[in-house]
Motif scaffolding. Structure first.
Motif, short mmCIF file in Angstrom:
data_model
loop_
_atom_site.label_atom_id
_atom_site.label_comp_id
_atom_site.label_asym_id
_atom_site.label_seq_id
_atom_site.Cartn_x
_atom_site.Cartn_y
_atom_site.Cartn_z
N ILE A 353 -4.56 -10.21 -7.03
CA ILE A 353 -4.12 -10.73 -5.74
C ILE A 353 -4.00 -12.06 -5.39
O ILE A 353 -3.41 -12.60 -4.28
CB ILE A 353 -5.43 -9.75 -5.10
N LEU A 354 -4.87 -12.92 -6.16
CA LEU A 354 -4.88 -14.39 -6.03
C LEU A 354 -3.40 -14.84 -5.95
O LEU A 354 -2.73 -15.51 -5.48
CB LEU A 354 -5.83 -14.96 -6.91
N GLU A 355 -2.84 -14.43 -7.47
CA GLU A 355 -1.39 -14.86 -7.88
C GLU A 355 -0.38 -14.46 -6.81
O GLU A 355 0.50 -15.08 -6.41
CB GLU A 355 -1.13 -14.32 -9.08
N VAL A 362 -0.13 -15.83 1.84
CA VAL A 362 -0.70 -15.00 2.67
C VAL A 362 -2.26 -14.88 2.06
O VAL A 362 -2.49 -14.89 0.70
CB VAL A 362 -0.12 -13.69 2.54
N SER A 363 -3.17 -14.95 2.93
CA SER A 363 -4.58 -15.10 2.20
C SER A 363 -5.15 -13.91 1.48
O SER A 363 -4.45 -12.45 1.93
CB SER A 363 -5.65 -15.13 3.34
N GLN A 364 -5.94 -13.85 0.54
CA GLN A 364 -6.27 -12.63 -0.20
C GLN A 364 -7.14 -11.76 0.72
O GLN A 364 -6.95 -10.33 0.41
CB GLN A 364 -7.24 -13.06 -1.36
N ASP A 365 -7.74 -12.25 1.71
CA ASP A 365 -8.35 -11.21 2.75
C ASP A 365 -7.37 -10.54 3.44
O ASP A 365 -7.55 -9.20 3.62
CB ASP A 365 -9.39 -12.09 3.59
N ASP A 366 -6.27 -11.10 3.94
CA ASP A 366 -5.41 -10.39 4.72
C ASP A 366 -4.71 -9.26 3.76
O ASP A 366 -4.42 -8.11 4.32
CB ASP A 366 -4.22 -11.42 5.01
N ARG A 368 -6.02 -7.56 1.46
CA ARG A 368 -6.93 -6.44 1.46
C ARG A 368 -7.24 -5.72 2.51
O ARG A 368 -7.84 -4.61 2.62
CB ARG A 368 -8.19 -6.79 0.62
N SER A 369 -6.76 -6.30 3.71
CA SER A 369 -7.09 -5.83 4.99
C SER A 369 -6.15 -4.70 5.41
O SER A 369 -5.32 -4.23 4.67
CB SER A 369 -7.17 -6.96 6.05
N GLN A 370 -6.57 -4.44 6.79
CA GLN A 370 -5.57 -3.40 7.29
C GLN A 370 -4.63 -4.01 8.13
O GLN A 370 -3.93 -3.25 8.88
CB GLN A 370 -6.51 -2.26 8.36
N LYS A 371 -4.24 -5.36 8.21
CA LYS A 371 -3.05 -5.84 8.91
C LYS A 371 -1.85 -5.44 8.50
O LYS A 371 -1.57 -4.99 7.36
CB LYS A 371 -3.38 -7.39 8.91
N ARG A 372 -0.99 -5.16 9.67
CA ARG A 372 0.46 -4.64 9.37
C ARG A 372 1.36 -5.55 9.80
O ARG A 372 2.59 -5.24 9.74
CB ARG A 372 0.63 -3.51 10.22
N VAL A 373 1.08 -6.78 9.87
CA VAL A 373 2.15 -8.07 9.92
C VAL A 373 3.07 -7.68 8.65
O VAL A 373 2.57 -7.57 7.67
CB VAL A 373 1.56 -9.45 9.86
N VAL A 376 2.47 -9.74 5.51
CA VAL A 376 1.10 -9.29 4.99
C VAL A 376 1.21 -7.85 4.04
O VAL A 376 1.00 -7.67 3.10
CB VAL A 376 0.01 -9.10 5.89
N SER A 377 2.26 -7.15 4.84
CA SER A 377 2.43 -5.70 4.17
C SER A 377 3.30 -5.77 2.96
O SER A 377 3.04 -5.12 1.81
CB SER A 377 3.11 -4.63 5.26
N VAL A 378 4.33 -6.63 2.86
CA VAL A 378 4.98 -6.98 1.73
C VAL A 378 4.17 -7.38 0.56
O VAL A 378 4.33 -6.94 -0.45
CB VAL A 378 6.11 -7.76 2.14
N ALA A 379 3.42 -8.46 0.83
CA ALA A 379 2.33 -9.09 -0.14
C ALA A 379 1.47 -7.77 -0.72
O ALA A 379 1.33 -7.75 -1.78
CB ALA A 379 1.57 -10.15 0.44
N ARG A 380 0.93 -7.16 0.23
CA ARG A 380 -0.09 -6.00 0.00
C ARG A 380 0.81 -5.01 -1.18
O ARG A 380 0.19 -4.56 -2.11
CB ARG A 380 -0.46 -5.41 1.22
#
Length: 441
Positions: A353-355, A362-366, A368-373, A376-380
């Motif tokens: 997740i860090l890499e 994008v932050s690691q917390d984001d 792992r979160s429920q954010k749908r930006v 962030v979604s692509v990174a997740r």
């Protein structure tokens, strides 16, 4: 420990074990104990030259670890300068001198570098750069797999230039540390200081330069740093585990600049060179190794110089503890231990997740979160795919790492990543680079 002076002396003994005697006697002897101020250990040096050297990331980290080792817990360390206005002309001199071998047995110099057919071109190029910085080969780009001697050559360049041109400002850093320092500078609003540090260098050496790939802000900053130094006719030396054309997430404008100088590769050493490395290491450690033992080690370890040296160090330790001379039987066991010790540390979800967070900004917390930006979604989704690819964790277990998402969400994310990889070559190369960086290849 009865006093802070005892703590300080023990910490300096720790530092002696971590760096070469030459570096310690040149710079660390100038460090003086001041005391403890609240949660800070306070030290001082007597000149700005010494101040700049001990604040170089490699040395400062060693000092912090030394006090943590002695005291049993970490504390902040502040190093002040007694005469901050002294010799302004040389304030930036000798900013980075590399530490020696972790065991402190010998320095990384050209004299301790074993030359063979697999590395003689890179060795010759490095010596030419050290003899005349910014002369013929600028930039010099050295590449080869881990453990083949790239870092040794870079340190040798630093040591040689430091000796021949003591007034030059030499800066050595790893690509990952360059990124981390930039992030810290952005957060602390100290970008101008960050830029001055690297753009005032007479010689800049960056190890593991591949780690700036895929990091937009870092590449932007390094692009301007590179241009500034190159136009000022300052020497640049870069090292990587692959040639520029294979760092897929590297911007084209940087790739062309990296390729504009001399590219030198290092291949695994041949049998004769491996024997020479084993014998030379034993000689530097002050003991003899029988020919049949040296040949046996060289025949078993073929692709990593660090492993060859590691076996010799273990043979020496065994002889010191038991008085038993090196033999093939002992070498067999030692090689098994070395190969076992060198197995990669299990890759954690946090590391992946860090890499991904660094590559997508994008932050690691984001992640792992429920954010749908969208970003962030692509990174997740990328993180989920890479975790599955590397760890083979179950879909349900992966979902638990991301705010307890169900396995169907993970399945969809992986399918989305696979679809994007099929239609977008640049995204596919980004995924490959992320996986490669995580695996450390």
């Amino acid at each position: 420990m009865e006093s802070f002076l005892d703590v300080f002396n023990a910490a300096m003994e720790y530092c002696k074990r971590e760096i070469s005697p030459t570096i310690f006697n040149a710079w660390f002897v100038h460090i003086k104990p001041v005391g403890i101020d609240g949660e800070e250990i306070v030290l001082s040096v007597d000149s700005e030259v010494s101040y700049n050297v001990v604040h170089q990331p490699t040395f400062y980290s060693i000092i912090k670890k030394a006090f943590a080792s002695v005291m049993g817990f970490e504390m902040k360390v502040r190093i002040d300068c007694e005469y901050p206005a002294e010799n302004h002309q040389n304030n930036e001199a000798k900013k980075a001198q590399p530490a020696a071998d972790n065991q402190g047995e010998y320095e990384y110099t050209f004299a301790t570098y074993i030359v063979g057919s697999s590395n003689k071109f890179a060795h010759a190029a490095s010596m030419a750069v050290a003899a005349k910085p910014a002369g013929s080969y600028n930039p010099l780009f050295i590449h080869g797999n881990s453990g083949l001697g790239k870092t040794h050559l870079m340190y040798a360049i630093v040591n040689e230039i430091s000796e021949k041109y003591p007034d030059l400002n030499i800066c050595y850093i790893k690509g990952e540390d360059f990124t981390n320092e930039l992030i810290e500078a952005i957060g602390n609003d100290t970008r101008s200081e960050f830029r001055n540090k690297y753009r005032k260098a007479d010689v800049l050496l960056v190890d593991d330069i591949q780690f700036i790939g895929g990091r937009e802000s870092t590449q932007e900053e390094f692009f301007h740093t590179f241009n500034s130094l190159y136009e000022a006719k300052k020497q640049i030396v870069l090292a990587s585990d692959r040639p520029p054309k294979e760092i897929r997430t590297l911007e084209d404008r940087l790739r062309t600049r990296f390729e504009s100088g001399l590219i030198a590769d290092i291949q695994p050493p041949d049998f004769e060179t491996r024997i020479a490395i084993v014998r030379r290491k034993a000689e530097l450690l002050g003991f003899d190794i029988p020919d049949d033992v040296a040949e046996y080690i060289a025949s078993r370890l073929k692709t990593n110089i660090r492993q060859l040296e590691g076996v010799v160090k273990k043979l020496m330790a065994f002889r010191s503890l038991t008085g038993t001379a090196p033999s093939i039987t002992i070498a067999q066991k030692t090689i098994r231990d070395i190969l076992s010790d060198s197995q990669p540390v299990p890759i954690t979800v946090e590391k992946i997740i860090l890499e991904v967070s660094r590559n997508f900004n994008v932050s690691q917390d984001d992640i792992r979160s429920q954010k749908r930006v969208a970003t962030v979604s692509v990174a997740r989704q990328t993180a989920m795919y890479v975790i599955r690819e590397i760890t083979q964790m179950s879909m349900s277990s992966i979902g638990e790492e991301f705010s307890n998402r169900d396995h169907s969400t993970v399945v969809y994310a992986i399918q989305e990543v696979e679809r994007k990889m099929e239609i977008d070559p640049s995204y596919r190369e980004l995924i490959k680079d992320i996986i490669r960086n995580i695996n450390g290849n």
